[in-house]
Design a protein around this motif. Structure first.
Motif, PDB file in Angstrom:
ATOM      1  N   GLY A  75       6.646   8.762   6.786  1.00  0.00           N
ATOM      2  CA  GLY A  75       5.900   7.628   6.279  1.00  0.00           C
ATOM      3  C   GLY A  75       6.010   7.409   4.794  1.00  0.00           C
ATOM      4  N   LEU A  76       6.142   8.503   4.024  1.00  0.00           N
ATOM      5  CA  LEU A  76       6.152   8.369   2.571  1.00  0.00           C
ATOM      6  C   LEU A  76       7.501   8.719   1.951  1.00  0.00           C
ATOM      7  N   PHE A  77       8.092   9.846   2.372  1.00  0.00           N
ATOM      8  CA  PHE A  77       9.388  10.228   1.797  1.00  0.00           C
ATOM      9  C   PHE A  77      10.554   9.512   2.459  1.00  0.00           C
ATOM     10  N   ASN A  78      10.320   8.916   3.641  1.00  0.00           N
ATOM     11  CA  ASN A  78      11.388   8.276   4.414  1.00  0.00           C
ATOM     12  C   ASN A  78      12.534   9.261   4.656  1.00  0.00           C
ATOM     13  N   ALA A  79      12.168  10.506   4.986  1.00  0.00           N
ATOM     14  CA  ALA A  79      13.168  11.552   5.187  1.00  0.00           C
ATOM     15  C   ALA A  79      14.022  11.273   6.419  1.00  0.00           C
TER      16      ALA A  79
ATOM     17  N   ASP B 152      12.873   4.186  -3.307  1.00  0.00           N
ATOM     18  CA  ASP B 152      12.706   3.355  -2.118  1.00  0.00           C
ATOM     19  C   ASP B 152      13.923   3.396  -1.197  1.00  0.00           C
ATOM     20  N   ARG B 153      15.081   3.814  -1.729  1.00  0.00           N
ATOM     21  CA  ARG B 153      16.312   3.791  -0.938  1.00  0.00           C
ATOM     22  C   ARG B 153      16.979   5.161  -0.847  1.00  0.00           C
ATOM     23  N   VAL B 154      16.230   6.229  -1.128  1.00  0.00           N
ATOM     24  CA  VAL B 154      16.805   7.572  -1.002  1.00  0.00           C
ATOM     25  C   VAL B 154      16.131   8.287   0.156  1.00  0.00           C
ATOM     26  N   ARG B 155      16.924   8.989   0.959  1.00  0.00           N
ATOM     27  CA  ARG B 155      16.408   9.665   2.141  1.00  0.00           C
ATOM     28  C   ARG B 155      16.738  11.156   2.083  1.00  0.00           C
TER      29      ARG B 155
ATOM     30  N   LEU C 106       0.827  -1.201   0.000  1.00  0.00           N
ATOM     31  CA  LEU C 106       0.000   0.000   0.000  1.00  0.00           C
ATOM     32  C   LEU C 106       0.861   1.250   0.000  1.00  0.00           C
ATOM     33  N   THR C 107       1.892   1.254   0.866  1.00  0.00           N
ATOM     34  CA  THR C 107       2.787   2.400   0.915  1.00  0.00           C
ATOM     35  C   THR C 107       3.493   2.589  -0.417  1.00  0.00           C
ATOM     36  N   ALA C 108       3.928   1.501  -1.044  1.00  0.00           N
ATOM     37  CA  ALA C 108       4.593   1.593  -2.340  1.00  0.00           C
ATOM     38  C   ALA C 108       3.666   2.208  -3.379  1.00  0.00           C
ATOM     39  N   ALA C 109       2.404   1.809  -3.352  1.00  0.00           N
ATOM     40  CA  ALA C 109       1.438   2.361  -4.307  1.00  0.00           C
ATOM     41  C   ALA C 109       1.195   3.835  -4.041  1.00  0.00           C
ATOM     42  N   VAL C 110       1.121   4.213  -2.762  1.00  0.00           N
ATOM     43  CA  VAL C 110       0.916   5.622  -2.415  1.00  0.00           C
ATOM     44  C   VAL C 110       2.113   6.444  -2.838  1.00  0.00           C
ATOM     45  N   ARG C 111       3.321   5.916  -2.613  1.00  0.00           N
ATOM     46  CA  ARG C 111       4.520   6.637  -3.025  1.00  0.00           C
ATOM     47  C   ARG C 111       4.558   6.843  -4.533  1.00  0.00           C
ATOM     48  N   THR C 112       4.175   5.820  -5.283  1.00  0.00           N
ATOM     49  CA  THR C 112       4.159   5.939  -6.744  1.00  0.00           C
ATOM     50  C   THR C 112       3.161   7.009  -7.179  1.00  0.00           C
TER      51      THR C 112
END
Length: 234
Positions: free
Chosen positions: A87-91, A65-68, A5-11
């Motif tokens: 939650g979404l940007f993984n900042a 997915d691997r950038v912060r 779900l998170t992957a879909a939201v990020r896309t």
């Protein structure tokens, strides 16, 4: 947040940002963003809260997915901003005040802040940083803080990639809340590294010159030092 779900939201979020900003990624090498390395330190000019989100959005999913993005904790740590940042940007959130009480920035290098960023790299993730340390007008480029130099030296095998962001300061100017439609650009330059015998000041100025040579709407970004001399700096 994690999972499909998170992957879909990020896309969907990435698609939304590229639509709002009209962002067009360009590599000066002539390739595409799919050719970017699995891990890197991306550094860019900073004029808008849209900057890190737009740079993040134009990356392909496997890199997003691997950038912060490195962002200020005091701005992004509450309410919907915290949900988006963590939650979404993984900042990677940093304190603008260092452990010694002095003012720090996302591009600066107090020891506790730098340790957090190098830990992100050691875990295999990428970083997005803004070495000016604060948002500017988009028309000038301030001197760089020292954090970029220390990150470049931490692991020379990790590419340091300059990124010129064009027009984002016009889409969401400082102090504004509603984006104004404009086309923007995200230009990825060739990686740079600290040269043998190169001092911190020399490297930071060389890194800065790469962005100064980048263009926004057909005109070079101005040197903040020159703007000061002419009385045009803000």
């Amino acid at each position: 947040m994690s999972g499909p779900l998170t992957a879909a939201v990020r896309t969907a979020l990435a698609a939304g940002f590229t639509t709002v900003t009209g962002a067009r990624p360009v590599l000066t090498s002539g390739g595409s963003v799919r050719d970017l390395p699995d891990q890197a330190v991306y550094y860019a000019n900073h004029s808008s809260h849209l900057d890190f989100a737009t740079l993040w959005a134009v990356l392909p999913g496997r890199l997003r997915d691997r950038v912060r993005p490195v962002a200020a904790r005091d701005y992004w740590s509450s309410g919907i901003r915290r949900l988006l940042a963590e939650g979404l940007f993984n900042a990677h959130l940093v304190d603008r005040t260092g452990s010694g009480g002095g003012r720090a920035h996302a591009g600066g290098a107090p020891s506790d802040q730098l340790a957090g960023m190098t830990a992100v790299l050691d875990a295999g993730d990428s970083l997005i940083i803004f070495p000016e340390g604060t948002r500017g007008t988009g028309e000038t480029l301030a001197p760089f803080q020292s954090g970029l130099y220390h990150l470049a030296r931490h692991d020379p095998a990790i590419p340091v990639i300059p990124v010129t962001l064009g027009n984002l300061g016009r889409i969401l100017p400082k102090g504004e809340l509603v984006p104004v439609p404009h086309l923007s650009s995200v230009t990825f330059h060739e990686p740079i590294a600290v040269a043998p015998g190169e001092s911190k000041a020399e490297f930071l100025e060389r890194a800065r010159q790469v962005l100064l040579a980048g263009t926004t709407t057909g005109a070079p970004v101005a040197d903040a030092a020159d703007a000061d001399d002419e009385g045009d700096a803000t």
